[in-house]
Write a protein that holds these residues in place. Structure first.
Motif, PDB file in Angstrom:
ATOM      1  N   TYR A 181     -39.903 -31.839  57.852  1.00 14.51           N
ATOM      2  CA  TYR A 181     -40.395 -33.162  57.484  1.00 14.51           C
ATOM      3  C   TYR A 181     -39.414 -33.810  56.516  1.00 14.51           C
ATOM      4  CZ  TYR A 181     -41.690 -31.334  52.878  1.00 14.51           C
ATOM      5  OH  TYR A 181     -41.646 -30.781  51.623  1.00 14.51           O
ATOM      6  N   CYS A 182     -39.509 -35.140  56.396  1.00 20.93           N
ATOM      7  CA  CYS A 182     -38.738 -35.869  55.392  1.00 20.93           C
ATOM      8  C   CYS A 182     -39.630 -36.949  54.795  1.00 20.93           C
ATOM      9  CB  CYS A 182     -37.505 -36.521  56.014  1.00 20.93           C
ATOM     10  SG  CYS A 182     -36.171 -35.373  56.406  1.00 20.93           S
ATOM     11  N   LYS A 183     -39.672 -37.001  53.466  1.00 17.10           N
ATOM     12  CA  LYS A 183     -40.411 -38.064  52.783  1.00 17.10           C
ATOM     13  C   LYS A 183     -39.521 -39.304  52.720  1.00 17.10           C
ATOM     14  CE  LYS A 183     -43.479 -35.309  49.828  1.00 17.10           C
ATOM     15  NZ  LYS A 183     -43.978 -35.116  48.434  1.00 17.10           N
ATOM     16  N   PHE A 193     -48.443 -39.981  58.072  1.00 19.14           N
ATOM     17  CA  PHE A 193     -47.566 -39.072  58.798  1.00 19.14           C
ATOM     18  C   PHE A 193     -47.213 -39.730  60.128  1.00 19.14           C
ATOM     19  CE2 PHE A 193     -49.788 -35.625  56.333  1.00 19.14           C
ATOM     20  CZ  PHE A 193     -48.655 -35.107  55.716  1.00 19.14           C
ATOM     21  N   SER A 195     -44.101 -39.860  63.613  1.00 25.46           N
ATOM     22  CA  SER A 195     -42.949 -39.241  64.273  1.00 25.46           C
ATOM     23  C   SER A 195     -42.389 -40.206  65.309  1.00 25.46           C
ATOM     24  CB  SER A 195     -43.355 -37.923  64.953  1.00 25.46           C
ATOM     25  OG  SER A 195     -44.322 -38.152  65.975  1.00 25.46           O
ATOM     26  N   ILE A 219     -44.241 -40.035  55.570  1.00 24.05           N
ATOM     27  CA  ILE A 219     -43.545 -38.783  55.860  1.00 24.05           C
ATOM     28  C   ILE A 219     -43.254 -38.694  57.348  1.00 24.05           C
ATOM     29  CG2 ILE A 219     -43.713 -36.260  55.822  1.00 24.05           C
ATOM     30  CD1 ILE A 219     -45.462 -36.514  53.328  1.00 24.05           C
ATOM     31  N   ASP A 220     -41.983 -38.534  57.657  1.00 18.54           N
ATOM     32  CA  ASP A 220     -41.551 -38.284  59.030  1.00 18.54           C
ATOM     33  C   ASP A 220     -41.806 -36.800  59.314  1.00 18.54           C
ATOM     34  OD1 ASP A 220     -40.298 -37.967  61.463  1.00 18.54           O
ATOM     35  OD2 ASP A 220     -38.302 -38.564  60.769  1.00 18.54           O
ATOM     36  N   LEU A 221     -42.891 -36.524  60.025  1.00 24.10           N
ATOM     37  CA  LEU A 221     -43.290 -35.139  60.317  1.00 24.10           C
ATOM     38  C   LEU A 221     -42.754 -34.785  61.701  1.00 24.10           C
ATOM     39  CD1 LEU A 221     -44.845 -32.870  58.908  1.00 24.10           C
ATOM     40  CD2 LEU A 221     -46.933 -33.714  59.986  1.00 24.10           C
TER      41      LEU A 221
END
Length: 307
Positions: A181-183, A193, A195, A219-221
């Motif tokens: 993941y990236c915040k 969240f 994608s 957040i890119d999950l």
């Protein structure tokens, strides 16, 4: 890298891997022109295999190559990589514990004018039930390259979901993607969240919420399985959660997050995604409106949760 289409990222990365590793093999199912992999044929010779419009055979051939020590990178459109050839993927690659990388392109509404038959809203759900499968949905050229490189060196079955065309650059190439993941934005009132193509919509929704005095983190999950449970539980302790995905709300990102939340840190949440609908012909922005995949839908969902 940031200016390349995702299919160009795929071709350049596979070629670079193949130049260093003679075990790398690229497989296509008559989509070389769509994915731009005809250049790989010129460079890789016999290590480039086009099986024609026979996706189940593509998976079987990849399994045979994996058994003999090669590392197959398999491309076709997402519905054919999953729905059409599921038994071969499950048994010949998953059950047999072979190391292979499946890249499914044009997921969900990004299939656009190819219409309902080519528009998978269920591919993540199918792939999630394969034991020990690794599943990613990439949203950026740098991220795609990094995950392809990781899949080459790791072991097991990988499914990477991506668009073929240009993606909005989100990263610089210096990020650590190992956590899954990236915040992308900080916030204290809740979490979105997202994608794939929904990350940009999530960021827009967060901006619109900010203007209303609501601070949410985005957040890119991107690693759907194994999902990073720690970040989901941490987000649930913060406040409400909205998930946003270009997929059916059943079985994909939203379901995976909901399962973790329900078992560890119950919190109010809503899932933005496709609900009881099949695909159809249309341009991307129109389809996002039809299926409720816009920033406005995310904005409303978070506002409803915070009431």
């Amino acid at each position: 890298m940031k200016d390349l289409e995702m299919r160009q990222v795929y071709t350049k990365t596979i070629l670079a891997l193949a130049e260093k590793d003679p075990k790398v093999v690229a497989l296509e199912a008559d989509l070389a022109s769509s994915m731009g992999t005809s250049k790989l044929k010129e460079q890789l010779g016999r290590r480039y295999i086009n099986v024609g419009i026979m996706e189940a055979e593509e998976m079987g051939a990849a399994a045979g190559l994996a058994v003999t020590g090669f590392i197959p990178f398999i491309h076709t459109f997402a519905p054919f990589a999953t729905r059409r050839s599921f038994d071969q993927v499950f048994l010949s690659l998953g059950y047999a514990q072979n190391h292979a990388v499946i890249v499914g392109t044009d997921p969900g509404v990004t299939a656009e004018m190819n219409g309902g038959t080519h528009m998978p809203f269920e591919d993540l759900a199918l792939m999630r039930v394969i034991p020990r499968n690794h599943i990613y949905e990439v949203s950026d050229p740098y991220q795609f390259k990094a995950i392809l490189e990781y899949a080459h060196t790791a072991q097991g079955l990988f499914y990477i979901r991506t668009i073929r065309k240009q993606a909005n650059p989100l990263y610089t190439g210096d990020e650590d993607f190992s956590k899954g993941y990236c915040k992308l934005k900080a916030g204290m009132d809740g979490t979105i969240f997202a994608s794939g193509i929904m990350v940009a919509e999530a960021l827009q929704a967060a901006h619109d919420l900010e203007e209303q005095g609501i601070s949410v983190q985005v957040i890119d999950l991107f690693r759907i399985k194994p999902m990073n449970e720690e970040i989901v539980i941490e987000a649930a302790s913060l406040g409400p959660i909205v998930t946003a995905e270009n997929h059916n709300v059943i079985g994909g990102l939203g379901s995976a997050v909901a399962e973790i939340v329900a078992e560890n840190q119950p919190v109010k949440m809503k899932r933005i995604g496709v609900k009881e609908q099949f695909g159809q012909v249309g341009r991307l922005e129109h389809l996002k409106e039809v299926y409720g995949l816009k920033a406005d839908n995310i904005f409303k969902a978070m506002c409803d949760l915070l009431q």
